[in-house]
Design a protein around this motif. Sequence first.
Motif, PDB file in Angstrom:
ATOM      1  N   LEU A 134       0.843  -1.199   0.000  1.00 50.88           N
ATOM      2  CA  LEU A 134       0.000   0.000   0.000  1.00 50.88           C
ATOM      3  C   LEU A 134       0.878   1.248   0.000  1.00 50.88           C
ATOM      4  CD1 LEU A 134      -2.881   1.027   0.090  1.00 50.88           C
ATOM      5  CD2 LEU A 134      -2.832   0.829   2.584  1.00 50.88           C
ATOM      6  N   ARG A 135       1.985   1.160   0.723  1.00 49.35           N
ATOM      7  CA  ARG A 135       2.912   2.285   0.816  1.00 49.35           C
ATOM      8  C   ARG A 135       3.458   2.662  -0.565  1.00 49.35           C
ATOM      9  NH1 ARG A 135       8.401   2.225   2.673  1.00 49.35           N
ATOM     10  NH2 ARG A 135       8.936   4.298   3.465  1.00 49.35           N
ATOM     11  N   LEU A 136       3.865   1.666  -1.321  1.00 47.07           N
ATOM     12  CA  LEU A 136       4.395   1.940  -2.657  1.00 47.07           C
ATOM     13  C   LEU A 136       3.301   2.488  -3.576  1.00 47.07           C
ATOM     14  CD1 LEU A 136       6.681   1.774  -4.786  1.00 47.07           C
ATOM     15  CD2 LEU A 136       5.641  -0.383  -5.475  1.00 47.07           C
ATOM     16  N   LEU A 137       2.108   1.904  -3.482  1.00 41.39           N
ATOM     17  CA  LEU A 137       1.018   2.375  -4.341  1.00 41.39           C
ATOM     18  C   LEU A 137       0.686   3.844  -4.042  1.00 41.39           C
ATOM     19  CD1 LEU A 137      -1.206  -0.828  -4.180  1.00 41.39           C
ATOM     20  CD2 LEU A 137      -0.041   0.029  -6.225  1.00 41.39           C
ATOM     21  N   LYS A 138       0.745   4.195  -2.759  1.00 39.56           N
ATOM     22  CA  LYS A 138       0.492   5.600  -2.396  1.00 39.56           C
ATOM     23  C   LYS A 138       1.559   6.517  -2.990  1.00 39.56           C
ATOM     24  CE  LYS A 138      -2.157   5.116   1.869  1.00 39.56           C
ATOM     25  NZ  LYS A 138      -2.079   4.963   3.337  1.00 39.56           N
ATOM     26  N   ALA A 139       2.816   6.075  -2.943  1.00 40.53           N
ATOM     27  CA  ALA A 139       3.908   6.869  -3.506  1.00 40.53           C
ATOM     28  C   ALA A 139       3.740   7.005  -5.021  1.00 40.53           C
ATOM     29  CB  ALA A 139       5.248   6.218  -3.176  1.00 40.53           C
ATOM     30  N   ALA A 140       3.385   5.901  -5.692  1.00 39.95           N
ATOM     31  CA  ALA A 140       3.179   5.938  -7.139  1.00 39.95           C
ATOM     32  C   ALA A 140       2.050   6.894  -7.486  1.00 39.95           C
ATOM     33  CB  ALA A 140       2.870   4.534  -7.650  1.00 39.95           C
ATOM     34  N   ASN A 141       1.000   6.858  -6.686  1.00 42.74           N
ATOM     35  CA  ASN A 141      -0.149   7.736  -6.886  1.00 42.74           C
ATOM     36  C   ASN A 141       0.280   9.208  -6.820  1.00 42.74           C
ATOM     37  OD1 ASN A 141      -3.177   7.943  -7.022  1.00 42.74           O
ATOM     38  ND2 ASN A 141      -2.833   9.037  -5.093  1.00 42.74           N
ATOM     39  N   GLU A 142       1.153   9.497  -5.861  1.00 41.92           N
ATOM     40  CA  GLU A 142       1.634  10.880  -5.691  1.00 41.92           C
ATOM     41  C   GLU A 142       2.551  11.315  -6.823  1.00 41.92           C
ATOM     42  OE1 GLU A 142       3.586  11.675  -1.977  1.00 41.92           O
ATOM     43  OE2 GLU A 142       1.777  11.053  -0.888  1.00 41.92           O
ATOM     44  N   ASP A 143       3.342  10.363  -7.326  1.00 47.78           N
ATOM     45  CA  ASP A 143       4.390  10.721  -8.281  1.00 47.78           C
ATOM     46  C   ASP A 143       3.964  10.598  -9.744  1.00 47.78           C
ATOM     47  OD1 ASP A 143       6.082  11.343  -6.228  1.00 47.78           O
ATOM     48  OD2 ASP A 143       7.049   9.380  -6.172  1.00 47.78           O
ATOM     49  N   TRP A 144       2.726  10.217  -9.993  1.00 48.42           N
ATOM     50  CA  TRP A 144       2.254  10.101 -11.380  1.00 48.42           C
ATOM     51  C   TRP A 144       1.826  11.474 -11.884  1.00 48.42           C
ATOM     52  CZ3 TRP A 144       2.777   7.208 -15.394  1.00 48.42           C
ATOM     53  CH2 TRP A 144       1.873   7.271 -16.454  1.00 48.42           C
ATOM     54  N   PRO A 145       2.508  12.003 -12.909  1.00 44.97           N
ATOM     55  CA  PRO A 145       2.255  13.387 -13.302  1.00 44.97           C
ATOM     56  C   PRO A 145       1.259  13.552 -14.448  1.00 44.97           C
ATOM     57  CG  PRO A 145       4.263  12.601 -14.332  1.00 44.97           C
ATOM     58  CD  PRO A 145       3.666  11.428 -13.613  1.00 44.97           C
ATOM     59  N   HIS A 146       0.848  12.462 -15.084  1.00 47.61           N
ATOM     60  CA  HIS A 146       0.052  12.596 -16.305  1.00 47.61           C
ATOM     61  C   HIS A 146      -1.452  12.587 -16.002  1.00 47.61           C
ATOM     62  CE1 HIS A 146       3.927  11.987 -18.137  1.00 47.61           C
ATOM     63  NE2 HIS A 146       4.030  10.790 -17.583  1.00 47.61           N
ATOM     64  N   ASP A 147      -2.246  13.010 -16.978  1.00 50.78           N
ATOM     65  CA  ASP A 147      -3.695  13.136 -16.767  1.00 50.78           C
ATOM     66  C   ASP A 147      -4.395  11.785 -16.679  1.00 50.78           C
ATOM     67  OD1 ASP A 147      -3.561  15.835 -16.666  1.00 50.78           O
ATOM     68  OD2 ASP A 147      -4.080  16.154 -18.783  1.00 50.78           O
ATOM     69  N   GLN A 148      -4.096  10.899 -17.634  1.00 47.44           N
ATOM     70  CA  GLN A 148      -4.707   9.567 -17.608  1.00 47.44           C
ATOM     71  C   GLN A 148      -4.094   8.768 -16.465  1.00 47.44           C
ATOM     72  OE1 GLN A 148      -7.163   8.350 -19.612  1.00 47.44           O
ATOM     73  NE2 GLN A 148      -7.288  10.440 -20.410  1.00 47.44           N
ATOM     74  N   PRO A 149      -4.920   8.039 -15.694  1.00 49.17           N
ATOM     75  CA  PRO A 149      -4.349   7.272 -14.578  1.00 49.17           C
ATOM     76  C   PRO A 149      -3.336   6.221 -15.038  1.00 49.17           C
ATOM     77  CG  PRO A 149      -6.736   6.901 -14.774  1.00 49.17           C
ATOM     78  CD  PRO A 149      -6.384   7.958 -15.756  1.00 49.17           C
ATOM     79  N   LEU A 150      -2.380   5.913 -14.182  1.00 44.46           N
ATOM     80  CA  LEU A 150      -1.363   4.909 -14.477  1.00 44.46           C
ATOM     81  C   LEU A 150      -1.936   3.508 -14.226  1.00 44.46           C
ATOM     82  CD1 LEU A 150       1.607   3.870 -14.893  1.00 44.46           C
ATOM     83  CD2 LEU A 150       1.936   4.221 -12.437  1.00 44.46           C
TER      84      LEU A 150
END
Length: 233
Positions: free
Chosen positions: A104-120
Amino acid sequence: MHTQLRENLDRVREMIADAAKASGRVADAVCLIGVTKYVDIETTQALYELGCRDLGESRPQLLWSKSEAMADLSPRWHMIGHLQRNKTKRTIPLLSVLHSGDSLRLLKAANEDWPHDQPLPALLEVNISGDTAKHGFLPTEIAPALRQIAALSRLKIVGLMGMASLEGGRDQAQKDFAALRELRDKLRKDCPDEISLDELSMGMSHDFDLAIREGATMVRVGSTLFEGIDGGR
Ligand SMILES: *Cc1c(COP(=O)(O)O)cnc(C)c1O
């Protein structure tokens, strides 16, 4: 080199098509991810030019350097290995798919660091064998975390990823793949709408045919593609 690489790629594609057919699907239903961690930039590029547009790396540093060197080709980069928290900022923006969503920790970090409009697009990595040395959610940890994961609005969870046990050969691998599919089917019964579990990323060089028979939609193949090729880094 290209001739050998082309032959290897053709053979893998043929095996994918056969296994897909055996599971009542067409070859296109399975995405081949060429895992290029063993080879240099030149060989990685050659694989891309032969038509393998989905490339996987397990080490962030290699992904950075190859992604920079191949920027004008823009392959679809798949992160398949464990990502440390201090590497997400530089890695996540480069990705097309994150396979190794292992906590969950990594997913939260990825969520924060994704800069593009379409979800990753991201997968939840499951530690199928329960081996404590391995990364990933334990099978029992996923259901209780789904609501929190669904709230990460910059990610689009598309499925599960897993690896077969190191021991036990192909018989055990088949059981592990079946277990991942069954877990997916069970989780689907009470899954938030934001999460889709259609994709199953499972199967490597020695077992991708079995994985496809058990429902894999993405296979991560490395060493078999580079047999007989001297493309080491
Ligand atoms: C290296 C690697 C692969 C590919 O393995 P091969 O056996 O060389 O095909 C697949 N998935 C992950 C997570 C890997 O690290």
